[in-house]
Scaffold this motif. Sequence first.
Motif, PDB file in Angstrom:
ATOM      1  N   HIS A 189      54.728 -35.567  22.496  1.00 35.66           N
ATOM      2  CA  HIS A 189      54.000 -35.181  21.281  1.00 35.66           C
ATOM      3  C   HIS A 189      54.730 -35.665  20.026  1.00 35.66           C
ATOM      4  CE1 HIS A 189      51.927 -32.523  24.126  1.00 35.66           C
ATOM      5  NE2 HIS A 189      50.966 -32.455  23.237  1.00 35.66           N
ATOM      6  N   THR A 190      56.053 -35.654  20.062  1.00 36.28           N
ATOM      7  CA  THR A 190      56.818 -36.141  18.910  1.00 36.28           C
ATOM      8  C   THR A 190      56.737 -37.657  18.810  1.00 36.28           C
ATOM      9  OG1 THR A 190      58.314 -34.244  19.094  1.00 36.28           O
ATOM     10  CG2 THR A 190      59.081 -36.120  17.800  1.00 36.28           C
ATOM     11  N   THR A 191      56.774 -38.341  19.948  1.00 41.27           N
ATOM     12  CA  THR A 191      56.601 -39.793  19.953  1.00 41.27           C
ATOM     13  C   THR A 191      55.255 -40.166  19.341  1.00 41.27           C
ATOM     14  OG1 THR A 191      58.055 -40.121  21.855  1.00 41.27           O
ATOM     15  CG2 THR A 191      56.413 -41.826  21.438  1.00 41.27           C
ATOM     16  N   LEU A 192      54.217 -39.429  19.705  1.00 42.22           N
ATOM     17  CA  LEU A 192      52.887 -39.668  19.136  1.00 42.22           C
ATOM     18  C   LEU A 192      52.922 -39.502  17.617  1.00 42.22           C
ATOM     19  CD1 LEU A 192      49.480 -38.463  20.497  1.00 42.22           C
ATOM     20  CD2 LEU A 192      50.077 -38.015  18.124  1.00 42.22           C
TER      21      LEU A 192
ATOM     22  N   HIS B  26      48.038 -31.452  22.929  1.00 41.57           N
ATOM     23  CA  HIS B  26      47.322 -32.217  21.913  1.00 41.57           C
ATOM     24  C   HIS B  26      45.844 -31.865  21.975  1.00 41.57           C
ATOM     25  CE1 HIS B  26      45.667 -35.836  19.894  1.00 41.57           C
ATOM     26  NE2 HIS B  26      46.788 -35.742  19.187  1.00 41.57           N
ATOM     27  N   GLU B  27      45.201 -31.794  20.825  1.00 44.98           N
ATOM     28  CA  GLU B  27      43.816 -31.333  20.777  1.00 44.98           C
ATOM     29  C   GLU B  27      42.858 -32.248  21.537  1.00 44.98           C
ATOM     30  OE1 GLU B  27      42.771 -31.147  16.686  1.00 44.98           O
ATOM     31  OE2 GLU B  27      42.821 -33.322  16.377  1.00 44.98           O
TER      32      GLU B  27
ATOM     33  N   ILE C 220      55.254 -21.181  19.590  1.00 42.32           N
ATOM     34  CA  ILE C 220      54.926 -22.186  18.585  1.00 42.32           C
ATOM     35  C   ILE C 220      54.167 -23.343  19.229  1.00 42.32           C
ATOM     36  CG2 ILE C 220      57.275 -23.125  18.859  1.00 42.32           C
ATOM     37  CD1 ILE C 220      57.037 -24.285  16.050  1.00 42.32           C
ATOM     38  N   HIS C 221      53.097 -23.763  18.586  1.00 41.49           N
ATOM     39  CA  HIS C 221      52.286 -24.871  19.099  1.00 41.49           C
ATOM     40  C   HIS C 221      53.103 -26.161  19.074  1.00 41.49           C
ATOM     41  CE1 HIS C 221      48.972 -27.599  19.787  1.00 41.49           C
ATOM     42  NE2 HIS C 221      48.112 -26.597  19.883  1.00 41.49           N
TER      43      HIS C 221
ATOM     44  N   CYS D 191      46.248 -21.737  23.320  1.00 37.78           N
ATOM     45  CA  CYS D 191      45.591 -21.425  24.591  1.00 37.78           C
ATOM     46  C   CYS D 191      44.356 -22.305  24.788  1.00 37.78           C
ATOM     47  CB  CYS D 191      45.209 -19.951  24.646  1.00 37.78           C
ATOM     48  SG  CYS D 191      46.629 -18.838  24.816  1.00 37.78           S
ATOM     49  N   ALA D 192      43.577 -22.478  23.736  1.00 39.02           N
ATOM     50  CA  ALA D 192      42.385 -23.326  23.837  1.00 39.02           C
ATOM     51  C   ALA D 192      42.768 -24.769  24.142  1.00 39.02           C
ATOM     52  CB  ALA D 192      41.581 -23.251  22.535  1.00 39.02           C
ATOM     53  N   ASP D 193      43.813 -25.281  23.479  1.00 37.41           N
ATOM     54  CA  ASP D 193      44.243 -26.659  23.709  1.00 37.41           C
ATOM     55  C   ASP D 193      44.826 -26.834  25.110  1.00 37.41           C
ATOM     56  OD1 ASP D 193      43.438 -27.408  21.167  1.00 37.41           O
ATOM     57  OD2 ASP D 193      45.417 -27.124  20.282  1.00 37.41           O
TER      58      ASP D 193
END
Length: 338
Positions: free
Chosen positions: A15-18, A183-184, A233-234, A321-323
């Motif tokens: 996620h950080t690379t993105l 990620h969404e 934390i997301h 939770c949704a993601d």
Amino acid sequence: MRVLVTGGAGYIGSHTTLALLEQGHDVLVVDDLSNSSRESLARVAELTGRTADFVEANVRDANALESAFASFRPDAVIHFAGWKAVGESTQVPLTYYRENVGSTLTLLETMARHDCHTIVFSSSATVYGELSEPPFTEDAPTGATNPYGRTKHMVEQILADVAAADDQLRVGVLRYFNPIGAHESGRIGEDPKGIPNNLLPFVAQVAAGRREKLMVFGDDYPTPDGTGTRDYIHVVDLAAGHLAALDFLTEHDGYHVWNLGTGRPNSVLEVVNAFGEAAGMEIPYQIVARRPGDVASSYADVSRAHAELGWQAHKSVADACADTFRWQSANPNGYAQD
């Protein structure tokens, strides 16, 4: 900026690379894929339209790291690579010290040889232990209660000592609380190998039918419902915190520590119920004995990160939770299905 990311194919690393690629940085990921997948980086490339360079290696491999630095010439490093399961660390502590501390020593030595003076380190709220009451400030007493936490604390001390001896070194230590979410897009998320050690991926695997039920470790803590409370934390907010730390270090020398969390605790059962709402189902669980090394409650005071980095978490547990449900539904076997 040219950023070398150790452990960049993992959950937080991907996620950080993105986020780095989206901001226009060039990225080299060094990862041995022991608890990650190359597929995560392929999907990061799909989402961003840009590709991170990749070296498959353990960060303790001095020759591989030397070659990576010589060819990529990074301006900064974000150091995620390491083993991270609290319970497992009590069973194989030598492995944790070798991997987590040893890799950092090799990394710092290689950075010094290549005049790379900026590092953001993935630390943990486990360094606080039981010596003070939450919410924890960065100045709270430290005293980890398990080998995993002690390796993180030891690396922090090493970084502080090296920064004190080298006035060119810029160090950002990020003490995260409990990363959750995905990620969404549903294309990248947490995909632990073996039995998950963290709450939300285990709950997601129960919801997907991969596991029969969740084991809740203890319901006799001094908390409102007896289950442990944590600051969840997301992961997208967490990734943004790393970029904020990098930006800060471009203008500030020395050693700096920041908590990354929401500042709001949620119990295990609150998270389980929130996931059940997101998934439209009841999550079966069983109360079992406490897990060695766990504390009753842990949550952050995040005022320093807000003041110094201009950063704060925006996403809620419900968002996470949704993601996570979106990720798990689209990828019931994680990255393995592709």
